[in-house]
Write an enzyme that holds these catalytic residues in place. Structure first.
Site, PDB file in Angstrom:
ATOM      1  N   LEU A  38      38.465  77.567  52.867  1.00  0.00           N
ATOM      2  CA  LEU A  38      38.314  76.713  52.375  1.00  0.00           C
ATOM      3  C   LEU A  38      37.979  77.021  50.713  1.00  0.00           C
ATOM      4  O   LEU A  38      37.859  78.659  50.646  1.00  0.00           O
ATOM      5  CB  LEU A  38      37.431  75.845  52.998  1.00  0.00           C
ATOM      6  N   ASP A  39      38.931  76.461  49.845  1.00  0.00           N
ATOM      7  CA  ASP A  39      38.774  76.895  48.799  1.00  0.00           C
ATOM      8  C   ASP A  39      37.244  76.605  47.900  1.00  0.00           C
ATOM      9  O   ASP A  39      36.472  75.447  48.636  1.00  0.00           O
ATOM     10  CB  ASP A  39      39.541  76.042  47.484  1.00  0.00           C
ATOM     11  N   PRO A  40      37.357  77.482  47.055  1.00  0.00           N
ATOM     12  CA  PRO A  40      35.152  77.733  46.138  1.00  0.00           C
ATOM     13  C   PRO A  40      35.151  76.369  46.421  1.00  0.00           C
ATOM     14  O   PRO A  40      33.686  75.394  46.982  1.00  0.00           O
ATOM     15  CB  PRO A  40      35.365  78.148  45.290  1.00  0.00           C
ATOM     16  N   ALA A  42      35.198  73.700  47.634  1.00  0.00           N
ATOM     17  CA  ALA A  42      35.514  72.874  49.350  1.00  0.00           C
ATOM     18  C   ALA A  42      34.002  73.000  49.810  1.00  0.00           C
ATOM     19  O   ALA A  42      33.724  73.165  49.540  1.00  0.00           O
ATOM     20  CB  ALA A  42      36.837  72.851  49.895  1.00  0.00           C
TER      21      ALA A  42
END
Length: 289
Positions: A38-40, A42
């Site tokens: 997951l991207d930061p 998210a």
């Protein structure tokens, strides 16, 4: 040593590896990995595997996922989300009805061009490394499948909340960008929360604070990843010995071909196996997991 699976509700501004590093400290073990980065920006479901359960990561990465995403129309950024630099701004005349019609075009199998701000490697370089240098390279479209796509609510004149069910490899921010392009006003992702991954949901997720308080007691057995497959219980010690030695064994039950969770005589989860004919063959062993 701690073994098992724990579903973390990843906080914003943490990388997935930050979460793993934190859990290594809490659980006092080095063997920690996650499935599905997951991207930061998210939040939401991040399956984390501890100890011998890390053997199951590859099985968790391939499944479908579900997201709740914010779509902001009228804004185009270099990262395709609101964390990036604004490249374009346009007035938004599209209505909710217009958006609903457009969403039909993005349901089913579609082609996506991976964003420059992604970890995909081209020529040995990660795209986001090139993007930070101000470079852009050609990327080939990739097929992904959008199983479901609906508007949950409209939160402003140009802001919507979408629910997206999709295959592995789908970039939700690219989906938001492409929807905006199709509407003619541009768009980007304003928020992202993963609500399901590897069959696990937010209802099963714990915060890092809860893990800090309760530790290993929150770990689920590794076979919880495979509950969609039926169980097979070995009843003879010689058969169990064959299984534990990594050998295929024959069964005399009338069972359908497919994948099975195989358990020893004491109820220990031994392996995920495939039954073909009357022969059970191990795909992955989990002794001690």
């Amino acid at each position: 040593m701690a073994n098992g699976i724990i579903i973390i509700d990843k906080p914003a501004d943490w990388t997935s590896m930050d979460v793993c590093a934190k859990l290594r400290g809490i659980l006092k073990t080095k063997k920690v990995g996650h499935a599905g980065t997951l991207d930061p920006m998210a939040t939401g479901v991040l399956p984390v595997f501890v100890g011998q359960a890390t053997r199951a990561i590859s099985f968790a990465e391939t499944g479908d996922k579900e997201y709740i995403a914010g779509l902001r129309l009228g804004v185009v950024t270099n990262t395709q989300d609101t964390s990036g630099e604004i490249l374009e701004q346009h007035p938004v005349s599209a209505t909710r009805a217009d958006l609903e019609k457009i969403l039909l075009r993005f349901t089913g199998e579609i082609q996506q061009i991976p964003p420059m701000y992604s970890a995909i490697k081209i020529g040995g370089k990660k795209l986001y490394e090139l993007a930070r240098q101000g470079k852009e390279v050609e990327r080939k479209p990739r097929p992904v499948t959008i199983h479901s796509l609906e508007i949950l609510e409209q939160t402003g004149p140009a802001d919507y909340v979408l629910r997206i069910g999709c295959s592995k490899g789908t970039y939700v921010r690219t989906l938001c960008h492409d929807i905006g392009q199709t509407l003619g006003c541009g768009g980007c992702m304003s928020s992202l929360r993963r609500s399901m991954a590897a069959g696990f949901t937010l209802e099963q997720a714990y915060t890092l604070e809860q893990v800090q308080q309760l530790g290993e007691s929150l770990l689920a057995d590794v076979d919880s990843l495979f509950t969609q497959h039926p169980a097979y219980h070995i009843s003879h010690p010689r058969v169990e010995q064959l299984c534990r030695n990594g050998n295929a064994f024959r069964i005399h039950d009338d069972l359908s071909a497919g994948l099975y969770r195989v358990y020893g005589q004491d109820g220990t989860f031994l392996c995920l196996s495939r039954l073909e004919g009357n022969t059970m063959t191990s795909i992955k062993n989990f002794f001690g997991a």
